[in-house]
Structure formats: structure tokens, C-alpha cells
Design a protein around this motif. Structure first.
Motif, PDB file in Angstrom:
ATOM      1  N   TRP A 247       0.416   4.915  -2.315  1.00 31.44           N
ATOM      2  CA  TRP A 247       0.724   6.265  -1.991  1.00 31.44           C
ATOM      3  C   TRP A 247       0.751   6.519  -0.449  1.00 31.44           C
ATOM      4  CZ3 TRP A 247       0.003  10.888  -4.529  1.00 31.44           C
ATOM      5  CH2 TRP A 247      -0.062  10.969  -5.898  1.00 31.44           C
ATOM      6  N   PHE A 248       1.974   6.888   0.175  1.00 31.59           N
ATOM      7  CA  PHE A 248       1.802   7.305   1.427  1.00 31.59           C
ATOM      8  C   PHE A 248       1.365   8.884   1.838  1.00 31.59           C
ATOM      9  CE2 PHE A 248       5.510   4.115   0.784  1.00 31.59           C
ATOM     10  CZ  PHE A 248       5.072   3.204   1.522  1.00 31.59           C
ATOM     11  N   LEU A 262      -8.218   3.060  -0.893  1.00 29.64           N
ATOM     12  CA  LEU A 262      -7.736   1.697  -1.717  1.00 29.64           C
ATOM     13  C   LEU A 262      -6.711   1.202  -1.083  1.00 29.64           C
ATOM     14  CD1 LEU A 262      -7.911   3.413  -5.334  1.00 29.64           C
ATOM     15  CD2 LEU A 262      -9.532   1.977  -4.155  1.00 29.64           C
ATOM     16  N   PRO A 263      -6.524  -0.100  -1.648  1.00 31.10           N
ATOM     17  CA  PRO A 263      -5.545  -1.006  -0.881  1.00 31.10           C
ATOM     18  C   PRO A 263      -4.185  -0.334  -0.973  1.00 31.10           C
ATOM     19  CG  PRO A 263      -6.919  -2.379  -2.090  1.00 31.10           C
ATOM     20  CD  PRO A 263      -7.343  -1.090  -2.260  1.00 31.10           C
ATOM     21  N   ASN A 264      -3.841   0.576  -1.991  1.00 31.53           N
ATOM     22  CA  ASN A 264      -2.435   0.940  -2.100  1.00 31.53           C
ATOM     23  C   ASN A 264      -2.183   2.413  -1.364  1.00 31.53           C
ATOM     24  OD1 ASN A 264      -4.028   2.475  -3.800  1.00 31.53           O
ATOM     25  ND2 ASN A 264      -2.155   2.622  -5.439  1.00 31.53           N
ATOM     26  N   THR A 265      -3.248   2.828  -0.470  1.00 29.19           N
ATOM     27  CA  THR A 265      -3.094   4.091   0.165  1.00 29.19           C
ATOM     28  C   THR A 265      -2.745   3.873   1.531  1.00 29.19           C
ATOM     29  OG1 THR A 265      -4.751   4.845  -1.557  1.00 29.19           O
ATOM     30  CG2 THR A 265      -4.173   6.177   0.684  1.00 29.19           C
ATOM     31  N   VAL A 266      -1.698   4.166   2.035  1.00 30.34           N
ATOM     32  CA  VAL A 266      -1.076   3.907   3.454  1.00 30.34           C
ATOM     33  C   VAL A 266      -0.991   5.209   4.147  1.00 30.34           C
ATOM     34  CG1 VAL A 266       0.480   2.795   4.707  1.00 30.34           C
ATOM     35  CG2 VAL A 266       0.154   1.657   2.397  1.00 30.34           C
ATOM     36  N   GLN A 453       7.657   1.573  10.396  1.00 30.29           N
ATOM     37  CA  GLN A 453       7.415   0.331  10.126  1.00 30.29           C
ATOM     38  C   GLN A 453       6.555  -0.033   9.045  1.00 30.29           C
ATOM     39  OE1 GLN A 453       6.216  -0.889  13.884  1.00 30.29           O
ATOM     40  NE2 GLN A 453       8.276  -1.850  14.386  1.00 30.29           N
ATOM     41  N   ARG A 454       5.427   0.962   8.728  1.00 28.89           N
ATOM     42  CA  ARG A 454       4.397   0.984   7.873  1.00 28.89           C
ATOM     43  C   ARG A 454       5.216   1.142   6.649  1.00 28.89           C
ATOM     44  NH1 ARG A 454       0.049   4.565  10.195  1.00 28.89           N
ATOM     45  NH2 ARG A 454       1.137   4.160  12.284  1.00 28.89           N
ATOM     46  N   LEU A 455       6.095   2.445   6.546  1.00 30.94           N
ATOM     47  CA  LEU A 455       6.652   2.850   5.362  1.00 30.94           C
ATOM     48  C   LEU A 455       7.729   1.697   4.776  1.00 30.94           C
ATOM     49  CD1 LEU A 455       7.626   5.471   3.480  1.00 30.94           C
ATOM     50  CD2 LEU A 455       9.322   5.364   5.150  1.00 30.94           C
ATOM     51  N   VAL A 456       8.433   1.115   5.712  1.00 37.30           N
ATOM     52  CA  VAL A 456       9.311   0.119   5.402  1.00 37.30           C
ATOM     53  C   VAL A 456       8.530  -1.318   4.865  1.00 37.30           C
ATOM     54  CG1 VAL A 456      11.367  -1.316   5.958  1.00 37.30           C
ATOM     55  CG2 VAL A 456      11.220   1.038   6.579  1.00 37.30           C
ATOM     56  N   GLY A 457       7.819  -1.745   5.750  1.00 38.05           N
ATOM     57  CA  GLY A 457       7.235  -2.961   5.338  1.00 38.05           C
ATOM     58  C   GLY A 457       6.205  -2.828   3.922  1.00 38.05           C
ATOM     59  N   TRP A 458       5.768  -1.822   3.585  1.00 41.17           N
ATOM     60  CA  TRP A 458       4.852  -1.691   2.455  1.00 41.17           C
ATOM     61  C   TRP A 458       5.986  -1.471   1.141  1.00 41.17           C
ATOM     62  CZ3 TRP A 458       0.601  -3.336   1.182  1.00 41.17           C
ATOM     63  CH2 TRP A 458      -0.504  -3.374   2.106  1.00 41.17           C
ATOM     64  N   ILE A 459       7.034  -0.685   1.280  1.00 41.27           N
ATOM     65  CA  ILE A 459       8.102  -0.735   0.243  1.00 41.27           C
ATOM     66  C   ILE A 459       8.780  -2.077   0.109  1.00 41.27           C
ATOM     67  CG2 ILE A 459      10.380   0.111   0.123  1.00 41.27           C
ATOM     68  CD1 ILE A 459       8.384   2.178  -0.623  1.00 41.27           C
ATOM     69  N   ASP A 460       9.096  -2.914   1.215  1.00 42.92           N
ATOM     70  CA  ASP A 460       9.599  -4.386   1.105  1.00 42.92           C
ATOM     71  C   ASP A 460       8.533  -4.987   0.541  1.00 42.92           C
ATOM     72  OD1 ASP A 460      11.901  -3.752   2.173  1.00 42.92           O
ATOM     73  OD2 ASP A 460      11.362  -4.196   4.444  1.00 42.92           O
ATOM     74  N   GLY A 467       5.731  -5.303  -7.563  1.00 36.60           N
ATOM     75  CA  GLY A 467       4.720  -3.873  -7.669  1.00 36.60           C
ATOM     76  C   GLY A 467       3.530  -4.004  -6.839  1.00 36.60           C
ATOM     77  N   ALA A 468       2.521  -3.392  -7.129  1.00 40.62           N
ATOM     78  CA  ALA A 468       1.433  -3.350  -6.543  1.00 40.62           C
ATOM     79  C   ALA A 468       0.412  -3.461  -7.251  1.00 40.62           C
ATOM     80  CB  ALA A 468       1.307  -1.941  -5.475  1.00 40.62           C
TER      81      ALA A 468
END
Length: 523
Positions: A247-248, A262-266, A453-460, A467-468
Motif C-alpha cells: 500500500w503506497f 505494517l511493513p507493506n505500508t509505504v 525512489q521509495r516507489l520504484v525501490g519497493w516495486i522492484d 510478492g510481499a
């Protein structure tokens, strides 16, 4: 020794090799306004970083009047609703916005709007040409926008992993975050994280209203789900939200209240900020006329058309006339009432470079509608605000602006020239607002990585790791009675009651035995 160096070399080069592999990514934008603008920005960033991006875009949206799309670097698949669908949607949307202008924003009007989105979703899923085309593309990842739940159903229909972008207020959607009612305000509660006793009571009760309304909104897609998914494999929207890999969130702790994540929230608030450019010469000449007094920027967002409310427009124009500063106001000349003279210090423009003007050294204040994109841009450049919230998450956003001392707000129904002028002068003259805005800007700019950078880094990251799953708690898979330990509570309660019952039995047995022994002695 040589083997060790080879291992070090591989470990150094492997991430770069993995990152260089372009993924096929589908982004979906069925709504207009700021929702589309943010998804467009996400698509552009990922395309610029080497991925092959395709956007599924609904044409014919009237949310941004006269909006002209620029040529995109990514591919676009457009679809158009049948004319009757479009007319009905625009009719209901216009009514919803008009009612909000008159301080009559109701949940029933929102439900009607969401119902139309459900109908549109059913039409889109029945378009075999579009859906087959998307399936044939075999995307690696889908990026959805959370306000229209249809995006989640499209990703589910394609059978692809997906990431969600939260474009509105943080509390607008429940996607499984821990939310202690003692300090995490419920959406529409208009509370801060500093609650007294009655505030906590209000917040606790608001949670049940919010949960019921979430269920009602999601139920608007029930017919679509029954129509397009076979029995036995029909998704539940509340569960689909938990299925998102990431979740961005279009926000930042410089603006939002600190809360558990949660860890998957950026957080990626500030994605809309771009490198600044010099403002056009005609605007620069206008700004120069006011010297050290500077200028005020007025922009009410893509969905808010203040020119439709003549009385409000007149009050705003009269308020601006009281200022020593120049005022650059995004307001169409064609909509300006003929019986009103534009104030001498006001320049009306049909379009303005908002990001560039917010970065201008002579700006003193930003008057806006409380939209999240506008607020994040203002914070990025350290500009204090006066907000005129209209509908949706605008009031909630302005609660945070005021709590962080980034500005003040005024309700549309209370907007009078004298009141607005006083509010603007208050924020301009009281340097504490500017200091708080600059401090918030330092917080956003001092992150180790930029929002892009956060968006691209987490997508990569999730593309490389498949997956996550490692970022999501097991609680998402637990039934609710396990998650809230109700089974443990019932077990311990039963154990306690059983122990009390057994002790009672033993006491009665001992009591009888003692009574019997006493009687034997007496005889």
C-alpha cells in the motif's frame, strides 16, 4: 581466495542485473481529478525507471473541465462508457458536488455515486475486447487506485499480483492497519491524535459507523461480483484489500499523525513534486509589482469549481482586495460574473504552474480546498495555507493542517469577505505558521530516499522476491475470532468459571463433611 572475490562480485552485480529487467506493469485510472493525476505520475515514474507501463484509462471524465492530456511516455488503453452511463454518472456527480457546496454532503449521495461506479465496473468487465487484451499482455504486476473498488476486481480477474495507491485521506479505507481508537482518529470524526475522554468516546463510537459505511459502499459492487465471478470463487472486497502486496500512501508524517504501520505500508507523499522551473514572464512581472509584500496563490483543485457559486466568488474577490499582497487566482475568465470587477491586486488565470509558484521566493500563502496533492506540494515548499474544505477528505485533511500549525481553515458556508481576509492576514503575519511549514518541509526533504525512489525501490523489491508475503502479518489469514483472541478469552473464561464451580463443589462437600463430623461429636 579467488572464489571469494567472485562471490563478492556476483553479490554486488546481481541486484543491478535484477533491477535492469523491465517488468510489464498495468496501472488503472477510472477516476479523474487528482486521482488520475497521481496515477499518471506513478506511471511516468515507473516508465522512466525502465519498466514497461500500460495505463487502463477511462475517457470522457468531466471531473477536470477542459483538461488536456499531454502525450505520454507510457502506453494507454482507453475505454469509453456508453452515453447513457456517462450522462447518469455526470448527473449524480454534479448533484453530489452541488450538495457539498451547500453543506449538504450526505452518505446517501455518496452511496448513489458508488453505485454508479459499480455499474461502470460491470460494463468494463463485460468488455471482452478490453479484458482479453489485458489478459494477453500477461502483466507482471497491476497498480490500482483504492477509491474505485473496481480496480481490485480487475486485478483479481486477471489473476495478477497487485499494489494499491491510497490517493485520499489515510483513514478513508480499512486495509488491516492496527488502529487504536485511543489516538488514531476514525475517518469523518474530525478529531486529532490528542483526544480527551469525550473525544475517545466519540472516536470509539465513530468506528462502528465507519465500519458499517465501509460495508455499505463495498456492497455496491456485489451485483458486479455475482455477474462476473463464478460461484465458489467470488472475491470479498474487504479480503481483496488485504491481498494487496503493498500500500503506497500519498502522505507523510510531516502532515499525518504518527500511527502504527505494517511493513507493506509505504509513505510516498510528495510524488507530484517535480523539479521547479522559472514561472512565465507575465506572472513574474505581476509578482514584481508587489515587491517585498509578495503574493498569494489561490487554486481550488481540479474538482472544485467555485465559479459555480457566484456569492462565494464575490466574497473571495472582496477578501483578496483587502490584502497588501498580489493574488494569482486560478479562475476561468469565461466563468467570471460580468457584474463583478476583479480586485486591482488580483490576476485571474485559466491555468497556472502550481508547483513552480509554490517554490517562488515571494510566495506568502496558499489558499486551497484541502486536497491532499495540493497540501503535500505546499508542505514540500514550506508554504503556509488557508483551506476552504468542500467535500470528501478535505475537512479531515484540514484538521491535520491546523493540528500541525501549517495553516487555518474556514468552512464554505461561513465564508465571508471579512472572515477570509482576517484568516489570510493571520497566517501571513504570524510567523509561527511559516516556521511550522518550513519545519514540515525539512521533514519531507530529509528522508534518505525521495518519494519516487521509495516507489520504484519497493516495486522492484516485490518483483524480485515474487510478492510481499514476507511483509504481511499472519493476522490477514486468521478468522476474526482468532485475530481478536476471542477463542482464548472464551477458553480462559470457561476455565475460570469451571474452576470457580469446582471450588464451590469442593467447599460444599467439605462443608457437609464438617457438618456431619460435628453432628457425630454431639451425639
Amino acid at each position: 581466495m579467488a572464489g571469494r572475490w567472485v562471490l563478492l562480485l556476483v553479490s554486488f552485480l546481481l541486484p543491478g542485473i535484477l533491477l535492469s529487467e523491465a517488468a510489464k506493469i498495468l496501472t488503472i485510472a477510472t477516476l479523474g481529478g487528482s486521482h488520475y493525476l497521481l496515477m499518471d505520475r506513478v506511471s511516468q515514474i515507473l516508465q522512466d525507471h525502465g519498466h514497461n507501463v500500460t495505463m487502463l484509462h477511462k475517457r470522457g471524465s468531466s471531473i477536470i473541465p477542459d483538461f488536456k492530456e499531454e502525450e505520454k511516455s507510457y502506453q494507454v488503453i482507453s475505454w469509453l462508457l456508453p452515453e447513457d452511463y456517462q450522462k447518469e454518472f455526470h448527473k449524480i456527480l454534479s448533484f453530489y458536488v452541488k450538495e457539498a457546496y451547500n453543506d449538504r454532503e450526505t452518505f446517501e449521495n455518496l452511496i448513489k455515486l458508488m453505485e454508479q461506479l459499480g455499474f461502470q465496473c460491470s460494463h468494463l468487465l463485460s468488455r471482452r475486447d478490453i479484458m482479453d487484451s489485458l489478459k494477453n499482455e500477461n502483466f507482471d504486476l497491476v497498480i490500482v487506485e483504492s477509491l474505485d473498488y473496481c480496480h481490485f476486481l480487475i486485478a483479481e480477474k486477471l489473476g495478477k499480483p497487485f499494489v494499491s495507491v491510497l490517493t485520499t485521506s489515510f483513514a478513508n479505507v480499512d486495509f488491516g492497519l492496527p488502529s487504536p481508537s485511543s489516538y488514531v482518529p476514525v475517518f469523518h470524526s474530525l478529531l486529532t491524535d490528542h483526544m480527551d475522554f469525550w473525544g475517545r468516546v466519540k472516536n470509539f463510537l465513530a468506528f462502528f459507523t465507519f465500519s458499517r459505511r465501509q460495508w455499505q459502499v463495498q456492497s455496491m459492487y456485489d451485483n458486479t461480483i455475482r455477474e462476473h465471478f463464478p460461484e465458489g470463487s467470488r472475491p470479498v472486497l474487504s479480503q481483496l484489500l488485504l491481498k494487496a502486496e503493498l500500500w503506497f500512501v500519498n502522505s507523510d508524517f510531516a502532515f499525518d499523525f504518527a500511527r502504527p504501520l505494517l511493513p507493506n505500508t509505504v509513505y510516498v507523499g510528495g510524488l507530484m513534486a517535480k523539479p521547479t522551473k522559472p514561472v512565465p514572464q507575465d506572472l513574474e512581472n505581476f509578482i514584481a509589482r508587489f515587491g517585498n509584500s509578495g503574493f498569494v496563490l489561490v487554486a481550488m483543485g481540479s474538482m472544485v469549481n467555485i465559479t459555480g457559486i457566484q456569492e462565494v466568488l464575490k466574497e473571495m474577490n472582496s477578501a483578496f482586495a483587502h490584502l497588501h499582497q498580489g493574488v494569482i487566482w486560478k479562475c476561468k475568465h469565461s466563468h467570471w460574473p460580468k457584474d463583478v470587477n476583479v480586485a486591482a491586486n488580483v490576476k485571474l488565470v485559466d491555468w497556472l504552474p502550481q508547483n513552480d509558484l509554490l517554490a517562488h521566493p515571494s510566495i506568502r500563502l496558499f489558499v486551497n480546498h484541502g486536497g491532499l496533492n495540493s497540501i503535500m506540494e505546499a508542505i514540500q515548499h514550506g508554504v503556509p495555507m488557508v483551506g476552504i474544505p468542500i467535500f470528501g477528505d478535505h475537512p479531515e485533511n484540514m484538521v491535520r493542517v491546523e493540528a500541525k500549525k501549517l495553516g487555518v481553515s474556514i468552512k464554505l458556508k461561513e465564508l465571508k469577505a471579512e472572515t477570509l481576509a482576517l484568516k489570510m492576514e493571520q497566517v501571513i503575519e504570524d510567523k509561527r505558521y511559516k516556521s511550522a511549514a518550513v519545519a514540515a518541509s525539512v521533514i519531507t526533504r530529509s528522508h534518505p530516499l525521495t518519494p519516487a525512489q521509495r516507489l520504484v525501490g519497493w516495486i522492484d523489491h516485490i518483483l524480485q522476491t515474487g510478492g510481499a508475503a514476507h511483509l504481511k502479518p499472519y493476522a490477514f489469514q486468521q478468522p476474526w475470532h482468532e485475530q481478536y483472541l476471542l477463542d482464548v478469552f472464551v477458553f480462559l473464561l470457561g476455565l475460570t468459571l469451571g474452576a470457580v464451580w469446582l471450588c464451590g463443589k469442593l467447599l460444599r462437600v467439605v462443608s457437609r463433611w464438617l457438618c456431619g463430623a460435628r453432628k457425630l461429636k454431639e451425639t
